[in-house]
Write a protein that holds these residues in place. Structure first.
Motif: not given
Lengths: 245, 539
Positions: B292-298
């Motif tokens: 979730a965090t990685v997709s949030l950053v993207v």
């Protein structure tokens, strides 16, 4: 002094005491012995009001602690002094305050507060500390003391409290033999002074025979042995521990 | 033969610790001096004319603007704030991972010189508040989303690098040294011997930074970076109190969500469920949080439409070299130095008042704010819940907003700034104090109750002596934070070094900007040093 009948105490699913009957009269010095987990600490907790029975009746110094509240409850508690198994001293306080804490039950709040700035009743504290051999440590922080020294601070707290009922849970576990005898003499002495009694849990049978007038043996939350010391020998008690009692 | 008699000795005299008394007296003098500096004993500080305005503002609390139109605005602003926080944290973690290498003692071994230089270099970005970075970057990059991202990324990156380095240094060395002895290279030894053991701590700290970044992103909005903070300041200047309150509720909810989610992940990291079976299995919760965090950053990258080209553009390089040329050497003229000195005094006084107020308030409220260990009476439970919610609101709203509210009823000066900061710090310190009390072993106090002590005496003998050390340590730490935050309040007009910096920036007086920044960094370092010493004396 202390009257327990049919007392049962449960903590969650485990039963610490199971239908216990015990009467302690004034002037008695009772040793409570038994294997760990037998309910010795729970018995002491019942007597000082920190443990409530699940069933049965408890009477301490003539009244049931559960029925009292407010000032009445405090007055009763101030007459019962305890040396806890884990001492429960306040580490960052100086020794003098930890000893004086034995008297804050009978002091008004302002005097307790003032004593933290200017220690009150220092002669009595000094006398109690002299009795346990710690007079020179009076103004040190309590958590800088060794385990055995802290145990003696906890004893000194009971000495200045002068309770009618003295309770002690393994009060000599961290002391050498000479200090152990001295501590037991002090504790039973302070109880006898005002015509009160003492209830002491011990794991050393010889100590029980030397200092107490009666021995109560607990197994699985029940009284399995109850006799005056004159009727007991060291061999009897050793046999009791071995499980033949 | 004579009997040896122990002569009766007088009890030993009470010796008080000189150092602690000195610290105590020093702190009291500092607080009184600060209150006098704020004009509390002399001038009139109240502005009674503003009470009606304050009442109208308070009315808005019960009637926030919840119209569909404004809801959409709020949603958009919230997304912007989240995007800045996520991307800023991502930059910070990258900077931290790379920066940890020169900052770790392990890298330098016995050569302490290099380590000291690296620590010194990193102190500068750390000492400046995110908002100061925001204003500086605005002058280099112009109106570009990178300003908000880097304003979080640079100072957070510096802190993260230091913490990462400390975490790596604290890992037991056995495995690492064994690999080195077996002939592994230094990089490989660190990768296999240090990193796996530190990984949990590093991740937990990254999530903690993400929580903090949400708050910082709101504050950056106040200076124009967009998002909830920006919307809040717009509503405030157009006197739309109902909208102000909608913003306040939205950002409170956002901060709570961030803290709850972050804490859940950190708890999971600290206390993982037992792994079973012989196949390698992943923790679903942690893997989900990571994904979730990685997709949030993207998503943030896309939503804010940042491009690396903006950073590498010629204009940026020209502007940067122009500014650096202008800003050096700093101006050392007499008038500037004396006004910087006065501003530094104001800054110190504001921070001292803030922390004194917050500490006193936190101690008074702590008894109510503590989560009860057993079932409590309904009244006590309700009081506790209300106080905890109040503290949450105090720390969710950024200090400059509190300053604006206080300006209704107080005359401008350092007092509103100090009180605003104090109110905000109270929110933080109140929670920390309650946590300290919750973590105390309850039995020593119970033993006092068992021997008949009343509630006041039990608190004085059983609770206070054990809580005072940790609470004061928290307060000292918050003082270090407050010194940085005074700049934030100052930038918006409350006085102190922040106000001086704002003036210098508005007039493009770059040498004066440099001077102010140097004074600011030195002041922060000095306060950190005093705080460290005071904590030593507490132990």
């Amino acid at each position: 002094m202390l009257r327990l009948s049919g007392v049962e105490v449960r903590f969650g699913g485990t039963r610490a005491l199971d239908g216990l009957d015990l009467v302690v009269e004034a002037g008695e010095r009772v040793a409570v012995i038994g294997p760990s987990g037998a309910g010795k600490s729970t018995l002491i907790g019942l007597a000082n009001g920190s443990v409530r029975p699940t069933a049965g009746s408890v009477e301490v110094l003539g009244s049931d602690p559960a029925t009292l509240s407010g000032a009445d409850a405090r007055r009763l508690r101030a007459r019962v002094g305890t040396v806890h198994q884990h001492l429960e001293l306040v580490g960052p306080l100086r020794v003098v305050h930890n000893v004086n804490a034995g008297r804050i039950g009978s002091w008004p709040a302002w005097r307790s507060a003032w004593s933290l700035l200017r220690p009150q009743g220092v002669p009595e504290v000094a006398a109690a500390l002299r009795d346990v051999g710690l007079e020179v440590r009076m103004h040190e922080r309590t958590d800088r003391l060794s385990g055995g020294q802290q145990q003696r601070v906890a004893v000194a707290r009971v000495l200045v409290q002068r309770p009618d009922l003295v309770l002690a849970d393994e009060p000599a576990s961290a002391l050498d033999p000479v200090l152990t005898d001295r501590t037991m003499t002090l504790l039973t002495g302070v109880a006898a002074e005002g015509g009160g009694s003492a209830l002491v849990s011990l794991h050393d049978p010889a100590l029980a025979l030397r200092h107490c007038s009666r021995v109560v043996g607990l197994v699985d939350g029940r009284v399995e042995l109850d006799a005056p010391v004159q009727a007991l020998t060291l061999a009897d008690l050793t046999a009791f521990y071995a499980g033949d009692g | 033969m004579t009997a040896v008699v122990d002569p009766p000795r007088a009890p030993p005299a009470l010796r008080r610790s000189r150092a602690r008394w000195a610290w105590g007296v020093g702190a009291s003098v500092l607080v009184l001096w600060s209150l006098a500096g704020a004009g509390l004993f002399s001038g009139d500080v109240l502005n009674p004319a503003g009470t009606r305005q304050l009442a109208r503002f308070a009315d808005g609390a019960l009637a926030p603007d919840l119209s569909g139109e404004f809801r959409e605005v709020l949603l958009g602003s919230t997304l912007v704030t989240i995007a800045y926080a996520a991307l800023g944290t991502a930059v910070a973690v990258l900077v931290g991972a790379v920066g940890a290498i020169p900052l770790a003692r392990t890298t330098w071994g016995r050569r302490r010189g290099g380590w000291l230089v690296a620590r010194g270099v990193v102190a500068v970005p750390r000492g400046l508040h995110e908002v100061v970075w925001g204003l500086l970057l605005l002058n280099v990059l112009g109106l570009d989303p990178w300003v908000g991202v880097l304003a979080i990324g640079v100072p957070y990156g510096a802190v993260t690098a230091t913490v990462f380095a400390d975490l790596l240094d604290e890992v037991p060395r056995g495995a690492h040294d064994a690999l080195l002895a077996a002939g592994a290279g230094r990089g490989a030894a660190a990768l296999y011997g240090l990193l796996p053991q530190a990984a949990g701590g590093l991740l937990a700290y990254s999530f903690y930074r993400l929580e903090c970044a949400v708050r910082s992103a709101v504050v950056l909005g106040l200076i124009g970076a967009g998002g909830l903070g920006y919307q809040l300041s717009l509503s405030f200047t157009s006197l739309r109190w109902d909208q102000v309150w909608s913003c306040v509720y939205a950002l409170t909810a956002l901060c709570v969500a961030a803290v709850v989610a972050g804490r859940a992940v950190r708890r999971r990291l600290a206390d993982p469920p037992p792994a079973g079976g012989d196949r390698p299995r992943r923790d679903v919760v942690l893997a989900g949080a990571g994904l979730a965090t990685v997709s949030l950053v993207v998503w943030s990258w896309w939503y804010l439409a940042v491009t690396p080209a903006a950073l590498l553009a010629d204009r940026t390089r020209e502007q940067l070299s122009y500014l650096l040329g202008e800003a050096w050497p700093p101006r050392l003229s007499g008038p500037l130095l004396s006004s910087a000195g006065r501003a530094a005094v104001d800054t110190v006084q504001m921070s001292v008042i803030a922390v004194a107020l917050a500490t006193a308030g936190a101690v008074l409220l702590s008894g109510v704010a503590v989560r009860p260990a057993h079932r409590a009476r309904p009244v006590a439970w309700l009081a506790g819940a209300v106080v905890r919610l109040g503290l949450l609101l105090l720390r969710a709203v950024p200090p400059p907003v509190w300053a604006l509210v206080l300006l209704f009823v107080l005359r401008p000066g350092i007092l509103p700034g100090a009180l605003a900061l104090g109110v905000y710090t109270l929110g933080v310190l109140g929670r920390l104090t309650a946590e300290t009390l919750e973590e105390l072993e309850p039995r020593p106090a119970a033993a006092l109750t068992a021997l008949g002590a009343g509630p006041a005496a039990t608190w004085l003998y059983g609770v206070a002596p054990r809580a005072v050390g940790p609470v004061l340590a928290h307060a000292l730490h918050r003082w270090e934070v407050a010194i940085r935050d005074t700049v934030l309040v100052g930038l918006l007009g409350a006085g102190g070094l922040g106000a001086l910096l704002a003036t210098a920036l508005q007039t493009f007086d770059w040498p004066a900007v440099t001077t102010t920044l140097v004074v600011l960094v030195l002041l922060t370092l000095a306060v950190d040093l005093v705080g460290d010493r005071a904590r030593d004396a507490l132990r």
